[in-house]
Write an enzyme that holds these catalytic residues in place. Structure first.
Site, short mmCIF file in Angstrom:
data_model
loop_
_atom_site.label_atom_id
_atom_site.label_comp_id
_atom_site.label_asym_id
_atom_site.label_seq_id
_atom_site.Cartn_x
_atom_site.Cartn_y
_atom_site.Cartn_z
N CYS A 72 0.82 -1.21 0.00
CA CYS A 72 0.00 0.00 0.00
C CYS A 72 0.85 1.26 0.00
O CYS A 72 0.47 2.27 -0.59
CB CYS A 72 -0.95 0.01 1.20
SG CYS A 72 -0.13 0.07 2.82
N HIS A 110 -2.50 0.46 7.50
CA HIS A 110 -2.74 0.41 6.06
C HIS A 110 -2.99 1.82 5.50
O HIS A 110 -3.63 2.64 6.14
CB HIS A 110 -3.94 -0.49 5.79
CG HIS A 110 -4.30 -0.62 4.35
ND1 HIS A 110 -3.43 -1.07 3.39
CD2 HIS A 110 -5.47 -0.35 3.69
CE1 HIS A 110 -4.03 -1.09 2.22
NE2 HIS A 110 -5.26 -0.65 2.37
N ASP A 125 -8.65 1.73 -3.22
CA ASP A 125 -7.56 0.94 -2.64
C ASP A 125 -7.00 -0.02 -3.67
O ASP A 125 -7.62 -1.02 -4.01
CB ASP A 125 -8.08 0.16 -1.42
CG ASP A 125 -6.95 -0.39 -0.57
OD1 ASP A 125 -5.80 -0.42 -1.03
OD2 ASP A 125 -7.23 -0.78 0.58
#
Length: 265
Positions: A72, A110, A125
């Protein structure tokens, strides 16, 4: 090195100059996921753990243009930059997973994205190993369906929001928990410090540290340690990969996208 046009070509955008609207966001989101793998090995820990102060041009070269993918902190960070350049109103969000809380004890774990379009908020995402949403999710109370799976946002009394998912025959489970609070890069400094300490004491094992994922047209495949999960049209199949040669082959297939029909059965 960062180049918007090259980025768009890399993820398969061929429809001319993109407009900052929802249809374009949906297309870019899914094409990004299907083009580039989640690859924790792409994080690159050879010179230490870097989650905040990263070289975006180098990440663009290796993670995007060379197709190595990343986590991420690489994929969502670069996608955030792309969306900003295209005129989207975007901000960074932080989420926590059950595993992250256990390992690092922080809610700021995250990294993902919020986009605002015509006054409506959307979750974006492209840096989660899966299983998770393939297209942006609307921030609302409705149950949303994508490719055989359902998603909902459950608000807690403390203001935190749990993103929950279920397949065709599985129960609701939490993907991650977050708050609609815009973040800055330096907010992940505490996690970076804890990750460095964790990495310094970690030892190599027999594949248990593997984490990679690949999105395909109607689902996702995720290899976490020896556990291999395939979600296809909302139907899930999970098994343990015992054979070392098969494990190595699956890692390569997930990173290159060269998965055969048996891998996705």
């Amino acid at each position: 090195m960062f180049d918007v046009d090259a980025y768009l070509r890399r993820i398969g955008w061929t429809a001319g100059p993109p407009r900052p609207d929802l249809d374009t966001l949906r297309t870019l989101h899914k094409q990004h996921l299907t083009t580039l793998p989640y690859n924790v090995a792409g994080q690159g820990f050879a010179d230490g753990v870097h989650l905040v102060d990263i070289d975006e041009d180098e990440v663009f070269r290796t993670g995007i243009m060379e197709g190595r993918g990343g986590t991420c902190f690489q994929l969502n960070r670069l996608f955030f930059r792309l969306l900003s350049a295209l005129g989207y109103e975007v901000s960074l969000l932080a989420a926590s997973t059950a595993e992250g809380r256990e390992n690092f004890g922080t809610e700021i774990e995250h990294m993902f994205i919020r986009a605002v379009l015509d006054g409506e908020e959307w979750l974006v995402d492209v840096g989660y190993p899966g299983p998770s949403y393939l297209e942006p999710l609307h921030v609302g109370d409705e149950v949303q369906s994508q490719y055989g799976c359902q998603y909902r946002l459950v608000r807690g009394d403390d203001g935190a929001i749990a993103l929950q998912r279920r397949g065709r025959v599985t129960r609701w489970g939490t993907v991650y928990t977050f708050r609609l609070q815009a973040r800055q890069w330096h907010d992940w400094k505490e996690l970076e410090d804890r990750a460095r300490a964790h990495h310094a004491t970690a030892t190599e094992d027999d594949g248990q540290g593997t984490l990679c994922g690949r999105t395909f047209d109607n689902g996702q495949a995720v290899l976490k340690g020896r556990r291999y999960l395939v979600v296809r049209d909302g139907r899930e199949r999970v098994r343990t990969v015992v054979d070392d040669a098969e494990h190595r082959r699956l890692v390569t297939a997930l990173l290159t996208g060269d998965l055969d029909s048996a891998d996705l059965a």
